[in-house]
Motif scaffolding. Sequence first.
Motif, mmCIF file in Angstrom:
data_model
loop_
_atom_site.group_PDB
_atom_site.id
_atom_site.type_symbol
_atom_site.label_atom_id
_atom_site.label_comp_id
_atom_site.label_asym_id
_atom_site.label_seq_id
_atom_site.Cartn_x
_atom_site.Cartn_y
_atom_site.Cartn_z
ATOM 1 N N SER A 196 0.852 -1.197 0.000
ATOM 2 C CA SER A 196 0.000 0.000 0.000
ATOM 3 C C SER A 196 0.881 1.237 0.000
ATOM 4 O O SER A 196 2.111 1.145 0.095
ATOM 5 C CB SER A 196 -0.902 0.015 1.239
ATOM 6 O OG SER A 196 -0.131 0.274 2.408
ATOM 7 N N ALA A 197 0.226 2.395 -0.060
ATOM 8 C CA ALA A 197 0.950 3.673 -0.019
ATOM 9 C C ALA A 197 1.066 4.184 1.414
ATOM 10 O O ALA A 197 1.019 5.382 1.670
ATOM 11 C CB ALA A 197 0.242 4.704 -0.893
ATOM 12 N N ASP A 198 1.221 3.273 2.338
ATOM 13 C CA ASP A 198 1.462 3.634 3.741
ATOM 14 C C ASP A 198 2.970 3.760 3.945
ATOM 15 O O ASP A 198 3.723 2.866 3.548
ATOM 16 C CB ASP A 198 0.899 2.548 4.654
ATOM 17 C CG ASP A 198 0.903 2.958 6.123
ATOM 18 O OD1 ASP A 198 1.981 3.378 6.609
ATOM 19 O OD2 ASP A 198 -0.147 2.871 6.774
ATOM 20 N N PRO A 199 3.438 4.840 4.572
ATOM 21 C CA PRO A 199 4.883 5.021 4.778
ATOM 22 C C PRO A 199 5.542 3.878 5.547
ATOM 23 O O PRO A 199 6.759 3.682 5.427
ATOM 24 C CB PRO A 199 4.959 6.336 5.583
ATOM 25 C CG PRO A 199 3.740 7.093 5.171
ATOM 26 C CD PRO A 199 2.671 6.048 4.985
ATOM 27 N N SER A 200 4.752 3.105 6.312
ATOM 28 C CA SER A 200 5.331 1.986 7.061
ATOM 29 C C SER A 200 5.867 0.892 6.142
ATOM 30 O O SER A 200 6.590 0.003 6.592
ATOM 31 C CB SER A 200 4.299 1.393 8.025
ATOM 32 O OG SER A 200 3.205 0.850 7.318
ATOM 33 N N ASN A 201 5.547 0.975 4.836
ATOM 34 C CA ASN A 201 6.118 0.029 3.865
ATOM 35 C C ASN A 201 7.607 0.273 3.647
ATOM 36 O O ASN A 201 8.311 -0.611 3.168
ATOM 37 C CB ASN A 201 5.412 0.172 2.515
ATOM 38 C CG ASN A 201 4.036 -0.452 2.480
ATOM 39 O OD1 ASN A 201 3.845 -1.551 1.973
ATOM 40 N ND2 ASN A 201 3.038 0.257 3.006
ATOM 41 N N ASN A 202 8.059 1.495 3.930
ATOM 42 C CA ASN A 202 9.482 1.850 3.718
ATOM 43 C C ASN A 202 9.947 1.523 2.304
ATOM 44 O O ASN A 202 10.967 0.859 2.092
ATOM 45 C CB ASN A 202 10.363 1.129 4.751
ATOM 46 C CG ASN A 202 10.088 1.599 6.168
ATOM 47 O OD1 ASN A 202 10.158 2.788 6.464
ATOM 48 N ND2 ASN A 202 9.747 0.672 7.045
ATOM 49 N N HIS A 203 9.192 2.010 1.320
ATOM 50 C CA HIS A 203 9.477 1.701 -0.084
ATOM 51 C C HIS A 203 10.864 2.146 -0.531
ATOM 52 O O HIS A 203 11.555 1.413 -1.247
ATOM 53 C CB HIS A 203 8.437 2.380 -0.990
ATOM 54 C CG HIS A 203 7.077 1.782 -0.922
ATOM 55 N ND1 HIS A 203 6.083 2.290 -0.126
ATOM 56 C CD2 HIS A 203 6.534 0.700 -1.558
ATOM 57 C CE1 HIS A 203 4.982 1.567 -0.289
ATOM 58 N NE2 HIS A 203 5.227 0.604 -1.151
ATOM 59 N N ILE A 204 11.240 3.357 -0.162
ATOM 60 C CA ILE A 204 12.515 3.899 -0.659
ATOM 61 C C ILE A 204 13.682 3.031 -0.210
ATOM 62 O O ILE A 204 14.590 2.722 -0.999
ATOM 63 C CB ILE A 204 12.719 5.363 -0.200
ATOM 64 C CG1 ILE A 204 11.517 6.232 -0.617
ATOM 65 C CG2 ILE A 204 14.015 5.921 -0.779
ATOM 66 C CD1 ILE A 204 11.232 6.265 -2.093
ATOM 67 N N GLU A 205 13.654 2.607 1.050
ATOM 68 C CA GLU A 205 14.703 1.720 1.560
ATOM 69 C C GLU A 205 14.723 0.405 0.790
ATOM 70 O O GLU A 205 15.789 -0.140 0.477
ATOM 71 C CB GLU A 205 14.477 1.457 3.053
ATOM 72 C CG GLU A 205 15.583 0.622 3.695
ATOM 73 C CD GLU A 205 15.319 0.329 5.164
ATOM 74 O OE1 GLU A 205 16.268 -0.039 5.869
ATOM 75 O OE2 GLU A 205 14.145 0.452 5.602
ATOM 76 N N SER A 206 13.535 -0.110 0.457
ATOM 77 C CA SER A 206 13.446 -1.355 -0.310
ATOM 78 C C SER A 206 14.020 -1.176 -1.714
ATOM 79 O O SER A 206 14.747 -2.034 -2.219
ATOM 80 C CB SER A 206 11.991 -1.818 -0.403
ATOM 81 O OG SER A 206 11.451 -2.063 0.871
ATOM 82 N N LEU A 207 13.689 -0.045 -2.345
ATOM 83 C CA LEU A 207 14.201 0.226 -3.693
ATOM 84 C C LEU A 207 15.717 0.385 -3.687
ATOM 85 O O LEU A 207 16.395 -0.011 -4.645
ATOM 86 C CB LEU A 207 13.524 1.471 -4.264
ATOM 87 C CG LEU A 207 12.003 1.350 -4.515
ATOM 88 C CD1 LEU A 207 11.439 2.681 -4.992
ATOM 89 C CD2 LEU A 207 11.702 0.246 -5.531
ATOM 90 N N GLU A 208 16.248 0.951 -2.604
ATOM 91 C CA GLU A 208 17.707 1.073 -2.483
ATOM 92 C C GLU A 208 18.365 -0.305 -2.472
ATOM 93 O O GLU A 208 19.449 -0.500 -3.040
ATOM 94 C CB GLU A 208 18.059 1.840 -1.215
ATOM 95 C CG GLU A 208 17.808 3.342 -1.304
ATOM 96 C CD GLU A 208 18.051 4.057 0.005
ATOM 97 O OE1 GLU A 208 18.184 3.376 1.057
ATOM 98 O OE2 GLU A 208 18.116 5.300 -0.007
ATOM 99 N N LYS A 209 17.707 -1.275 -1.832
ATOM 100 C CA LYS A 209 18.235 -2.642 -1.797
ATOM 101 C C LYS A 209 18.260 -3.268 -3.192
ATOM 102 O O LYS A 209 19.072 -4.155 -3.479
ATOM 103 C CB LYS A 209 17.362 -3.506 -0.877
ATOM 104 C CG LYS A 209 17.575 -3.263 0.606
ATOM 105 C CD LYS A 209 18.797 -3.986 1.128
ATOM 106 C CE LYS A 209 18.874 -3.890 2.636
ATOM 107 N NZ LYS A 209 20.102 -4.522 3.168
ATOM 108 N N LEU A 210 17.357 -2.781 -4.055
ATOM 109 C CA LEU A 210 17.266 -3.336 -5.403
ATOM 110 C C LEU A 210 18.183 -2.636 -6.401
ATOM 111 O O LEU A 210 18.392 -3.147 -7.513
ATOM 112 C CB LEU A 210 15.819 -3.247 -5.897
ATOM 113 C CG LEU A 210 14.808 -4.167 -5.182
ATOM 114 C CD1 LEU A 210 13.378 -3.795 -5.554
ATOM 115 C CD2 LEU A 210 15.081 -5.624 -5.527
ATOM 116 N N LEU A 211 18.735 -1.492 -6.040
ATOM 117 C CA LEU A 211 19.582 -0.718 -6.963
ATOM 118 C C LEU A 211 20.751 -1.517 -7.545
ATOM 119 O O LEU A 211 21.044 -1.373 -8.744
ATOM 120 C CB LEU A 211 20.101 0.543 -6.273
ATOM 121 C CG LEU A 211 19.182 1.769 -6.359
ATOM 122 C CD1 LEU A 211 19.747 2.911 -5.523
ATOM 123 C CD2 LEU A 211 19.005 2.215 -7.817
#
Length: 352
Positions: A196-211
């Motif tokens: 979801s678009a809840d900040p608790s997903n921590n998307h940016i940190e996850s995307l950094e792991k995928l870089l």
Amino acid sequence: MSKKILHVCNADNFIPPFIDFIEKQFGLDGHFFWINGDFDFYPVKQHKSAYKVKKSITGQMIGFVKLIYLLNTSSKVILHGIFNPRVILILFLMPWLLKKCYWVMWGGDLYVYQLGEKNWKWKVKEFLRRPVIKNMGHLVTYIPGDVELARQWYGAKGEYHECLMYISNVVDPDMIQEAQAGSEEHLGINILVGNSADPSNNHIESLEKLLPYKEDEIKIFVPLSYGNHEYAKKVIETGKAWFGENFVPITSFMEFDEYLKFLKTIDIAIFNHNRQQAMGNTITLLGMGRTVYLRSDVSQWFFFEDKGIKCLDFNLFNKKFILSKDAKSNSKICLNYFNIIMLRHQYSEIFK
């Protein structure tokens, strides 16, 4: 009315299927649903066993007066999450009701203690919530870690009832069998990030792991159809900038069957939530034998570990899959525990 079980609900995706479940498994004669919320966004069909609170000021006043009557005349009260400040205020002012209340713990209604913005509004809400949670008669969840946190943070004294809570936490054997036969054909690796678009997903940190893998054949799918729209916009901008066409935001709501079909195409899921969340998604994917990365410091990690279900640690993300034997074991455990027979049995114990 005095013999009925009252369900106090916010309008949400979980509620209509839950009402259908109760109707099919138990019949609705012994149940009544008081529902408040946005019925345009979360439609609930008209039913004699359901009362939908109207949006207008008058409608809200009438609705909460009716709720007070229902709370005092029903034999049991099932609280489907405790998010509504007015419901909390009523329970605060009428503590005699709490011994017959069963709090179905959604996660967000517990973790606001830890993750909520610590402003004056939070302090006022916590002042009201503390004695309500402390004296709640019954705590309903299938994650013992959340009960322990309720006891630690609020001194909760209620009896714990293990329950899968909703149909979304039940896996379909036919779907599992079909998924195990093979995912839909696609190039590379399909990776799901968050739910979801809840900040608790921590998307940016996850995307950094995928870089480090951005040049590999990967496609990143990110559900953002509900939650914080400004936050979703930031995630989309970042994802597009970093991964281009390999970043696929999902901004339109999918029907349940359509979403399940989509999940069959996923190879790896990353749920980097800093609290218990996205359990329905996680259970479904594990049942399908998919690889799921979680944080190892959240209650669902310990829950799955206790059940013998193998997840991988997000902090050690390396784009690897779980072993085939672990995937098969996960599916078997999920089928044996997360099933409709178990859910019915658990609610029959609560309702009796």
